[in-house]
Design a protein around this motif. Structure first.
Motif, mmCIF file in Angstrom:
data_model
loop_
_atom_site.group_PDB
_atom_site.id
_atom_site.type_symbol
_atom_site.label_atom_id
_atom_site.label_comp_id
_atom_site.label_asym_id
_atom_site.label_seq_id
_atom_site.Cartn_x
_atom_site.Cartn_y
_atom_site.Cartn_z
ATOM 1 N N SER A 160 4.306 -12.373 -9.201
ATOM 2 C CA SER A 160 5.720 -12.219 -9.552
ATOM 3 C C SER A 160 6.053 -10.759 -9.837
ATOM 4 O O SER A 160 7.138 -10.267 -9.497
ATOM 5 N N SER A 189 4.718 -8.192 -8.427
ATOM 6 C CA SER A 189 4.831 -7.469 -7.150
ATOM 7 C C SER A 189 6.223 -7.632 -6.559
ATOM 8 O O SER A 189 6.830 -6.657 -6.081
ATOM 9 N N SER A 190 6.731 -8.872 -6.557
ATOM 10 C CA SER A 190 8.083 -9.107 -6.024
ATOM 11 C C SER A 190 9.118 -8.328 -6.820
ATOM 12 O O SER A 190 10.014 -7.690 -6.261
ATOM 13 N N LEU A 205 0.779 -11.173 -1.946
ATOM 14 C CA LEU A 205 1.877 -10.454 -2.614
ATOM 15 C C LEU A 205 1.346 -9.377 -3.555
ATOM 16 O O LEU A 205 1.904 -8.273 -3.637
ATOM 17 N N GLY A 208 11.462 -7.149 -0.482
ATOM 18 C CA GLY A 208 11.211 -8.105 -1.560
ATOM 19 C C GLY A 208 11.861 -9.449 -1.288
ATOM 20 O O GLY A 208 11.245 -10.494 -1.502
ATOM 21 N N GLU A 239 10.041 -13.302 -0.243
ATOM 22 C CA GLU A 239 10.257 -14.471 -1.106
ATOM 23 C C GLU A 239 10.431 -15.758 -0.297
ATOM 24 O O GLU A 239 10.473 -16.848 -0.872
ATOM 25 N N ARG A 263 8.314 -18.682 -1.066
ATOM 26 C CA ARG A 263 8.267 -19.055 -2.480
ATOM 27 C C ARG A 263 9.545 -19.730 -2.957
ATOM 28 O O ARG A 263 9.526 -20.544 -3.873
#
Length: 616
Positions: A14, A16-17, A143, A202, A206, A209
């Motif tokens: 999370s 990293s995002s 990620l 980013g 995602e 996810r």
């Protein structure tokens, strides 16, 4: 042990995002000094564009192409709108980027529709890895690697390329860079492209996810701001460290105390700003603003006084000439005008930027509602409790806030509002959570539309008049001295922090009165009274009317409410409202009041003196 390590890796993924989005935001601010509220929209666009491309070319090609496409969108934003606002105050830039948020959201609605779109999973990374007996998705490990790779790539670019050195130089001292002959325009364009591309990357990553949705922009932007502020505005390494801190705080906080998940990040930001006002790895501002002549308050000219008298006569006679819908709408406009007038007093007279003025409005609304529900108070006592609650909250928030300035002050007020908003949602026993507090109705003597309208008119009118009066008193002069020439004011023995603190309490009190009136007019209170959009409404109203104009909040509230009422009946009303906001930010920096004054001045200059006419 295995469980906690797996949770740690989830937090890293999370982080990293979040870092990809925050790094772009931080780079853009470091170079251009623009607080880009539309950065979350670029993240959302990345997800939608990647979804569309992946339908034809697959996941792995969709991710880089989406990042490049969003980079191009960022470049276009810079060229068409933001490049014209580099010399404008931070507030205008922020409001213009909010206009872009509205336009991009409706553009996404038009292209992809309202339904959430679930993208494909990453081919080759669909499985899980067993670590200490716990399964960890392969994609999460990917990620984490991407985040570290991007951090390394940015570090290499900043330290080994001429472009990176220029970016660092612009972050440190933009004026010196211009003095050395470097043209900033291309540097700003490239910076916006890179920052937007990182946000697009980013969003594209995602896809496996979460589905692409129209809510992704506002969901990510608040956390991205938190990360950038905690790390230090303009510091990429700080953004990485802060993203790690916030993501792990969320990953483990939900195990220990799930009730604080919404508030944890903002509480962390508030603590960091109080202890280290420029962020973990940020640098303090060493240059003092140039002292300028202390500006006198703007006052009503003769036409303005005549217009004020006519407006008051029209408002007093409104219930006799208009239907109940117009009367209720006028009451809502007056509440909004008082709410915005407090913010204008803070920003225009005191130079104190706030992104979280809704905190005081919501405290007032909840203060009145809780007085009725918990203590059985009547409307009269509840309307006293509303400003008391807001003033108390303003005193606490202001005590910390006056230690900061500029964007950091604005972000602390945003954090305070978000913490209160989170409490409004999660402290269900007191606030009722999402269900709110219902049954907050006026006293019998004020229960009719006309009676409550006159009550609203008297309270809001008095509040606005008091704020106008204060700008012309000694207190107002001291505030302007702290705003325009802080070093000189300090040398003269003026306690700027004390004056600023008092201004925040006064502005909060006015917002609390508006919140209390609002609660009784609607019969209920919900957490949205504390939310970011309400703070943005107040900012837009202030800029729309005119930051320093006495009639600014009244004009701004009237035009904003009418625009919202008319445009909201159309399918793509957000885009039209956003375009209106951008046009005002670009072409009418002094707001509607300033525009009217300019037109009247030009007309006056064209009229030859009476003596000249006779001579002719």
């Amino acid at each position: 042990m295995g469980f906690y390590f797996a949770q740690f890796l989830t937090g890293l993924a999370s982080a990293s995002s979040l870092f990809l989005v925050a790094a772009g935001l931080s780079i853009i601010f470091g170079v251009t000094r623009i607080v880009n509220f539309a950065h979350g929209s670029l993240f959302m666009l990345g997800a939608f564009i990647a979804y569309s491309i992946s339908q034809q070319f697959g996941f792995w090609l969709a991710v880089p192409l989406a990042a490049l496409a969003v980079g191009a969108v960022g470049w276009l934003m810079e060229r068409t709108v933001l490049s014209r606002l580099y010399a404008a105050p931070e507030l205008f830039q922020l409001v213009a980027t909010f206009g872009l948020v509205l336009i991009i959201q409706d553009a996404a609605l038009w292209i992809w529709g309202p339904t959430d779109l679930l993208g494909p999973r990453a081919p080759g990374l669909e499985g899980v890895v067993d670590i200490f007996g716990q399964t960890v998705p392969e994609y999460d490990l990917f990620l984490i690697a991407v985040g570290l790779a991007v951090l390394g790539a940015i570090w290499w670019m900043f330290t080994h390329t001429r472009f990176g050195i220029l970016v660092r130089a612009a972050t440190e001292d933009r004026e010196m860079l211009q003095a050395l002959g470097v043209k900033p325009a291309r540097l700003f364009q490239a910076t916006f492209f890179i920052g937007a591309a990182l946000a697009g990357l980013g969003g594209a990553l995602e896809m496996p996810r979460q589905p692409a949705s129209l809510l992704m922009d506002l969901n990510i932007i608040a956390e991205a701001f938190v990360v950038v502020v905690i790390g230090g505005m303009g510091s990429v390494a700080g953004a990485f460290l802060a993203a790690l801190l916030i993501a792990e705080l969320n990953a483990f906080g939900i195990l220990i105390l799930p009730e604080i998940t919404l508030v944890a990040a903002f509480a962390a930001m508030a603590v960091v700003l109080v202890i280290r006002p420029y962020g973990l790895l940020g640098k303090p501002v060493t240059s003092q603003p140039h002292a300028v002549e202390i500006q006198p308050p703007q006052t009503f000219a003769r036409p303005g006084k005549a217009a004020a008298v006519l407006l008051m006569m029209a408002l007093l006679s409104l219930p006799f000439i208009a239907d109940s819908f117009i009367v209720v709408l006028a009451g809502d406009i007056m509440v909004l005008a008082l709410f915005a007038a407090g913010l204008q007093f803070m920003m225009g007279t005191g130079g104190l930027i706030s992104f979280g003025h809704a905190a005081f409005f919501g405290l007032g609304a909840y203060g009145a509602a809780l007085a009725v529900r918990e203590f059985g108070a009547g409307m009269e006592l509840a309307l006293i409790a509303a400003p008391v609650a807001a003033a108390t909250g303003a005193a606490v928030i202001g005590w910390f806030a006056v230690r900061l300035s500029g964007v950091y002050l604005a972000m602390l007020t945003l954090a305070a509002a978000q913490i209160l908003w989170s409490m409004g949602i999660q402290w269900q026993d007191v606030t009722g959570g999402d269900d709110g507090i219902l049954g907050i109705w006026p006293a019998a003597w004020a229960n009719g539309t006309t009676a409550y309208y006159y009550l609203t008119l008297s309270l809001c009118g008095t509040g606005i008049a008091v704020l106008m009066y204060l700008t012309r008193t000694r207190f107002g002069r001291l505030l302007r001295a702290g705003r325009d020439a802080p070093a000189r004011a300090g040398a003269l023995g003026i306690d700027i922090k004390k004056q600023s603190w008092a201004a925040i309490v006064i502005a909060g009190t006015a917002a609390g009165v508006a919140g209390g009136i609002f609660a009784f007019s609607k019969g209920s209170v919900f957490p949205d009274t504390l939310a970011i959009p309400r703070s943005v409404d107040a900012l837009v109203v202030v800029l729309l009317g005119g930051l320093h104009a006495p009639a600014g909040p009244i004009l701004g509230a009237g035009v904003f409410s009418l625009l919202e009422d008319v445009l909201s009946r159309l399918e793509y009303w957000r885009a039209m409202l956003g375009a209106s906001i951008i046009i005002i930010a670009l072409f009418a920096p002094n707001g509607i009041a300033g525009g009217i004054a300019t037109v009247l001045t030009k007309i006056h200059r064209r009229d030859p003196p009476a003596g000249d006419v006779r001579a002719a």
